[in-house]
Design an enzyme around this catalytic site. Structure first.
Site, mmCIF file in Angstrom:
data_model
loop_
_atom_site.group_PDB
_atom_site.id
_atom_site.type_symbol
_atom_site.label_atom_id
_atom_site.label_comp_id
_atom_site.label_asym_id
_atom_site.label_seq_id
_atom_site.Cartn_x
_atom_site.Cartn_y
_atom_site.Cartn_z
ATOM 1 N N ASP A 63 0.841 -1.196 0.000
ATOM 2 C CA ASP A 63 0.000 0.000 0.000
ATOM 3 C C ASP A 63 0.876 1.246 0.000
ATOM 4 O O ASP A 63 1.366 1.674 1.038
ATOM 5 C CB ASP A 63 -0.902 -0.020 1.235
ATOM 6 C CG ASP A 63 -1.912 1.119 1.248
ATOM 7 O OD1 ASP A 63 -1.878 1.946 0.320
ATOM 8 O OD2 ASP A 63 -2.720 1.178 2.180
ATOM 9 N N ASP A 226 -1.545 4.854 -5.801
ATOM 10 C CA ASP A 226 -1.911 4.177 -4.565
ATOM 11 C C ASP A 226 -2.145 2.698 -4.830
ATOM 12 O O ASP A 226 -3.218 2.297 -5.287
ATOM 13 C CB ASP A 226 -3.162 4.817 -3.957
ATOM 14 C CG ASP A 226 -3.588 4.155 -2.654
ATOM 15 O OD1 ASP A 226 -2.772 3.419 -2.072
ATOM 16 O OD2 ASP A 226 -4.736 4.358 -2.224
#
Length: 366
Positions: A63, A226
């Site tokens: 992440d 992201d």
């Protein structure tokens, strides 16, 4: 993607998984982690990391939109819960001032509260097991897409990830001296720190949105990379313009808009689709132009999925709670994405992403 709401000690070395704390000889060697998962149906890409003594395996999401690695205490160790209980003051409501606590809320409404601890990580190509800081979460809130895995932001000086549209992929951490990617073919943009909304994320800056090589006539849109977001999210204006353009650009009248529980905008064909390859010719590509000839091509296979019901759905969603635009996993598929923290630049190069480093290198165009 997460936003840290409160941390008594806010230094990077406390909240980033500390590959930057490793000795230079260790941090410079490229470490390769095989990835598992997919965009659909699992909705995440993750790796297996061995933590603790004796080492136990944990599944960690990659992440790049979060600032803390953490594991839930029920998966980790009673130590975490004991630390939480011992840290409380007499009234049971406040934590000890000597303990470094965190609270994080994610964009989908999930959350975690816990304390920072240190334990040993087993890392490839490193003989010793370094002690690295991470979060031990004793209170997790369930969000829209909550699953029992944990975020991992393992970014050193140079990190690359390659997410495969066929599932799985590879994560590279460390400098490979250009052996894994031919740098002459990489599209590079400087990391942007000027926008207050995106300065804490990996942002390539602002881009102009095109559909089928034609500008959609909007102001440049702020973009963030992201890998913790399954899908790509656009704010209201670019999202509405994209949906309008895609609907108007459909080359076949055989597609019929249909309701599907997987995603908001879906179509069915004369027969059920088995993969995006069956239908991608009916859609046109998007492009993000960052200026200076830096263009990210987004072909239909990077914004469409085929569901278990045989429908094709748009994997670009309305980011109603966002003030910037997110490039998520669906758009990152089948391209190496590079985070060069030393030179403060982001790069990408298209190519299939296999499960072994050798195959991955062979498939990246030169």
């Amino acid at each position: 993607m997460a936003a840290a709401r409160w941390a008594p000690i806010a230094g990077f070395l406390l909240v980033l998984p500390a590959l930057l704390l490793l000795p230079p000889a260790a941090s410079s060697a490229a470490m390769v982690f095989p990835l598992h998962g997919n965009v659909y149906p699992s909705g995440r890409f993750f790796l297996t990391m061995n933590i603790g003594v004796p080492a136990k395996p944990y599944f960690l999401d990659i992440d790049t939109g979060s600032d803390l690695t953490w594991v839930p205490n029920q998966l980790y160790d009673p130590l975490c819960l004991a630390l939480h209980e011992d840290g409380r003051s007499g009234d049971g409501n406040h934590m000890s001032p000597t303990q470094c606590d965190y609270e994080i809320k994610y964009a989908d409404g999930a959350s975690t509260i816990g304390a920072l601890i240190v334990d040993q990580f087993s890392l490839p190509r490193i003989a010793t097991r370094p002690n690295l800081p991470f979060g031990c979460g004793y209170n997790q809130g369930v969000g829209e897409n909550f699953q029992q895995t944990s975020p991992l932001k393992m970014l050193g000086i140079i990190t690359k990830h390659c997410l495969s549209s066929g599932g799985g992929g590879l994560l590279f951490v460390g400098d490979d001296n250009g052996n894994l990617v031919p740098s002459s073919r990489v599209t590079w943009v400087p990391m942007s720190h000027s926008n207050i909304n995106t300065k804490n994320y990996y942002s390539p800056g602002s881009a102009t949105l095109y559909f089928d090589r034609h500008s959609l006539g909007m102001n440049p849109m702020d973009v963030v990379f992201d890998s913790g977001s399954t899908y790509t999210y656009f704010t209201a204006q670019p999202y509405q313009a994209t949906v309008y353009a895609i609907k108007g650009g459909l080359s076949s009248t055989s597609l019929e808009q249909v309701s599907d529980p997987s995603l908001p905008l879906c179509w069915k064909g004369q027969k059920a689709f088995e993969s995006v390859s069956d239908v991608k010719k009916e859609f046109k590509s998007l492009q993000l132009n960052f200026g200076n000839n830096a263009v990210m091509e987004i072909p239909p296979e990077n914004f469409l999925i085929v569901t278990e019901y045989g429908n094709v759905c748009l994997g670009i969603l309305h980011g109603s709670r966002l003030n910037f635009n997110i490039i998520g996993d669906i758009t990152m598929q089948d391209q190496m994405v590079i985070y060069d923290n030393e030179r403060e630049q982001l790069g990408w190069i298209r190519g299939s992403c296999g499960r072994s480093p050798t195959k991955s290198v062979e498939r990246i165009p030169s």
